[in-house]
Design an enzyme around this catalytic site. Structure first.
Site, PDB file in Angstrom:
ATOM      1  CD  GLU A 192      -2.965  -0.709   2.466  1.00 40.77           C
ATOM      2  OE1 GLU A 192      -2.861   0.353   3.103  1.00 40.77           O
ATOM      3  OE2 GLU A 192      -3.814  -1.572   2.719  1.00 40.77           O
ATOM      4  CG  ASN A 193       3.420   4.724  -1.476  1.00 41.31           C
ATOM      5  OD1 ASN A 193       3.825   5.183  -2.535  1.00 41.31           O
ATOM      6  ND2 ASN A 193       3.542   5.388  -0.339  1.00 41.31           N
TER       7      ASN A 193
END
Length: 585
Positions: A414-415
Site C-alpha cells: 500500500e502506498n
C-alpha cells in the site's frame, strides 16, 4: 491545484536529518531534493490494490454473512455522514469492468482481499460454506489470470464475521486462531492452485489499536491499555498458524508464498543531538511496525516494548505486564513465518521524547510509548488529516526493515495519497507528484540494497474509507458514487503511473516531465466527460424530484445543488487547464 488551507504562518525551526541504525546507508549525505533517474530491476512487479468491504458492495447478497463493518457502519454516528459500504463501488457486479481497468494500466499484479463472511457466513466453517461466494472469487481470479495479471490475495482486511465478534469477543479471544486457520485452509483448498502470493493480515496495527483500543474502527471497543495488545497477540499467533498450515499441507503442491502486510509510518527525531529524541523515534517505529515484525522475524516482541509496557504496568500496581508474553514454544513456532513482507507506508512524523503519566486510569498504547508526534507545516497535506507527503521517510523505513530483519523480500502493498474535497478534480497533479517522489525513494532504497520486488499503488478505485466514509478518495480512478451504476473515470495519475510502469522507472528528466504534461492534457477531456454525465444525472434527479412532492428541501439541496456546483467546478477547471496548456505551447 488541489484547494487546501494555507500553511501555518508560524515559523518553525529547520529540522535536520538524523543518523539511522542502518550502518550501510549514510543518511548524512542523503539529499532530500535529489531526484534519481534510473530504472527498476528486470521483473519488478507493478500493481494496484483494493479490499473487499471497501469496494465490493453486495453486503447482504447471495448468502453473504454480516461482518463487523456491516454492523459498525450501520450504527449512527460511527461513520462520517453515516455512510456505509453497503453498495460502495459495486465491485461484486463489475469484475470484467475492473479487470479491464487493471489491464489498461498494464499492471503486473492486482491485490484484493477475500471477505471471510462471504465464504463462511458465521465465520465457523462447520456451520456453512457459501458456494456463491466461492464462485465470485473463482471468477475474479480466473479473469485476472486470463488477462495475465497475477492475483495477490489478502485473507483478512478487517471484515471479521459478526458472529465471531458476538460469540467470542473477536480478536480478544484465542479461539480466533483456529477459526481463521480453517478459513485460510478453505481458501488454500479452493483457490490455491491459482494463487502464488497470500497475505494473512492487512495492517494488524489498525485492527488492534483502532478496533480494540480507540474504538474508531469496527468492532468499536475501547479496551484501553489492554485490548490492543491482546488482539495483536492473537493475530500474530493466527498468522503463524496459517503459515505453518500452508507450509505443511499446501506448499509442496501449490508452490506459493505466505506473508503479512504491515503498515508503518517513519519516525524521525526532532533533535539529532538529543539522545532521548533519537531513542523516542526508534521506539515509535518499534511500537508500530516492530510490534508485529519483530516476533515474526525474531520470535518475540521488541525489547523496548517489553521494557516500557512492563515498567508502566508495574508502576500501576499490576502483577504482570499488560503486554502478553509468548512461551518458548510459541516463540520458536512464530519465528520465521514470513516468505515475504508486505509494507504499507503513507507518511512520516517527527518524534520527540515526552513523559506520559503511568497511572492506571490513563494507561493506553499511546501513553506507553512516552513520545510526541509532530509534523512540519511545510509538508504537503492533500486532504487526509493524518497523511502528509514526506517522500524521504519511505527510503528510511525500507532501509530500517533491511537492517532490522535481515533484508527480507519486500512487496510494497500500500502506498498512495487521498484528496478530501466535495468536487473531485480528475487532474490530480498532487497525486502524480506523490507517486513520482515516493516511487523514486523506493528506487533509491533498491540501490541501497533493499530487496523490494514489487509496488502496489493504493488504490485502484475511490472507495469506502472506513470511519471517513466517502469523504476521502485514494483512487487512481474516480468513482461517481451518486450514480447507481458507479461509473469509473481515469484521473491524470492513471496516465502517469502507466508510463512509469511501461518504462520500469524514470528514464530521464525530459521524458518524465513530458509524462506529467500529457497526463494533464488527457484528464481535461475526462473532466468534460464527467461534467456531461453529471449534467445528465442532475437532470434525471430534477425530473424525479418533480414527480415526488414529498421530497424534502434538504434532499433538493444535496441531490441538485451540490452536483450542479460540482459540474460547474469541473467545467471551469477543464477550461482553465486548456487555456494554460495553450499558453505553454
Amino acid at each position: 491545484m488541489l484547494p487546501r488551507c494555507e500553511a501555518s504562518v508560524c515559523h518553525v525551526l529547520m529540522l535536520v536529518l538524523c543518523l539511522s541504525a542502518a550502518e550501510d546507508f549514510d543518511w548524512t549525505k542523503n539529499n532530500h531534493g535529489a531526484f534519481y533517474y534510473g530504472t527498476f530491476p528486470a521483473g519488478f512487479s507493478w500493481g494496484a490494490g483494493s479490499s473487499a468491504y471497501q469496494t465490493e458492495g453486495a453486503w447482504d447478497k447471495d448468502g453473504k454473512g454480516l461482518s463487523i463493518w456491516d454492523v459498525f457502519s450501520h450504527k449512527k454516528g460511527k461513520i462520517l455522514l453515516n455512510e456505509t459500504g453497503d453498495s460502495s463501488c459495486e465491485g461484486y457486479y463489475k469484475i470484467k469492468d475492473d479487470v479491464s481497468l487493471i489491464k489498461e494500466l498494464k499492471l503486473n499484479h492486482y491485490r484484493f482481499s477475500i471477505s471471510w463472511p462471504r465464504l463462511i457466513p458465521t465465520g465457523i466453517k462447520s456451520d456453512h460454506i457459501n458456494e456463491k461466494g466461492i464462485q465470485y472469487y473463482d471468477q475474479l481470479i480466473d479473469h485476472l489470470l486470463e488477462n495475465k495479471i497475477t492475483p495477490i490475495v489478502t485473507l483478512y482486511h478487517w471484515d471479521l464475521p459478526q458472529v465471531l465478534q458476538e460469540k467470542y469477543g473477536g480478536w480478544q479471544n484465542i479461539s480466533m486462531v483456529n477459526h481463521f486457520n480453517e478459513f485460510a485452509n478453505l481458501c488454500f483448498e479452493r483457490f490455491g492452485n491459482r494463487i502464488k502470493y497470500w497475505i494473512t493480515f492487512n495492517n494488524p496495527w489498525s485492527v488492534a489499536v483502532e478496533g480494540y483500543e480507540t474504538g474508531e474502527h469496527a468492532p468499536g471497543l475501547k479496551l484501553r491499555g489492554m485490548g490492543a495488545y491482546r488482539a495483536a497477540h492473537n493475530i500474530i499467533k493466527a498468522h503463524a498458524k496459517v503459515w505453518h498450515t500452508y507450509d505443511t499441507q499446501w506448499r509442496g503442491k501449490q508452490k506459493g508464498m505466505v506473508g503479512i502486510s504491515l503498515s508503518g509510518d517513519w519516525g524521525e527525531p526532532v533533535d539529532i543531538s538529543n539522545q532521548k529524541d533519537i531513542e523516542a523515534a526508534e521506539r515509535y517505529v518499534q511500537f508500530y511496525l516492530g510490534w508485529f515484525a519483530t516476533p515474526i522475524f525474531h520470535g518475540d516482541y521488541p525489547q523496548v516494548m517489553k521494557d516500557f509496557v512492563g515498567r508502566k504496568s508495574a508502576q500501576q500496581g499490576l502483577g504482570t505486564s499488560r503486554l502478553p508474553t509468548f512461551s518458548p514454544q510459541e516463540k520458536s513456532y512464530i519465528k520465521g513465518t514470513c516468505d515475504f513482507l508486505g509494507i504499507g507506508h503513507f507518511t512520516t512524523r517527527y518524534i520527540t521524547q515526552k513523559n506520559n503519566p503511568s497511572d492506571r486510569s490513563s494507561s493506553s498504547y499511546f501513553t506507553d510509548r512516552d513520545l510526541a508526534e509532530l509534523v512540519d507545516p511545510r509538508w504537503p497535506d492533500p486532504g487526509s488529516e493524518w497523511l502528509y507527503s514526506v517522500p524521504w521517510g519511505f527510503r528510511r523505513l525500507l532501509n530500517f526493515v533491511k537492517t532490522q530483519y535481515g533484508n527480507p523480500m519486500i512487496y510494497v502493498t500500500e502506498n498512495g495519497v487521498s484528496e478530501k474535497m466535495s468536487c473531485t478534480e480528475l487532474c490530480d497533479e498532487w497525486r502524480i507528484q506523490y507517486f513520482k517522489e515516493y516511487i523514486n525513494e523506493m528506487l533509491k532504497a533498491i540501490k541501497d540494497g533493499v530487496n523490494v520486488k514489487g509496488y502496489t499503488a493504493w488504490s485502484l478505485l475511490d472507495k469506502f474509507e472506513w470511519d471517513e466514509g466517502y469523504s476521502e478518495r485514494f483512487g487512481l480512478y474516480y468513482v461517481d458514487f451518486r450514480n447507481r451504476n458507479k461509473p469509473r473515470y481515469p484521473k491524470a495519475s492513471v496516465q502517469f503511473y502507466k508510463r512509469v510502469i511501461a518504462s520500469n522507472g524514470f528514464p530521464n528528466q525530459r521524458e518524465v516531465e513530458n509524462w506529467r504534461r500529457k497526463a494533464v492534457e488527457t484528464c481535461s477531456s475526462s473532466n468534460q466527460l464527467l461534467a456531461a454525465e453529471e449534467q445528465r444525472s442532475t437532470a434525471a434527479n430534477i425530473l424525479r424530484l418533480i414527480h415526488d412532492p414529498l421530497t424534502s428541501h434538504m434532499e433538493m439541496v444535496t441531490e441538485i445543488v451540490v452536483p450542479t456546483v460540482c459540474t460547474l467546478s469541473i467545467l471551469l477547471s477543464a477550461i482553465f487547464l486548456m487555456f494554460l496548456l495553450r499558453r505553454r505551447n
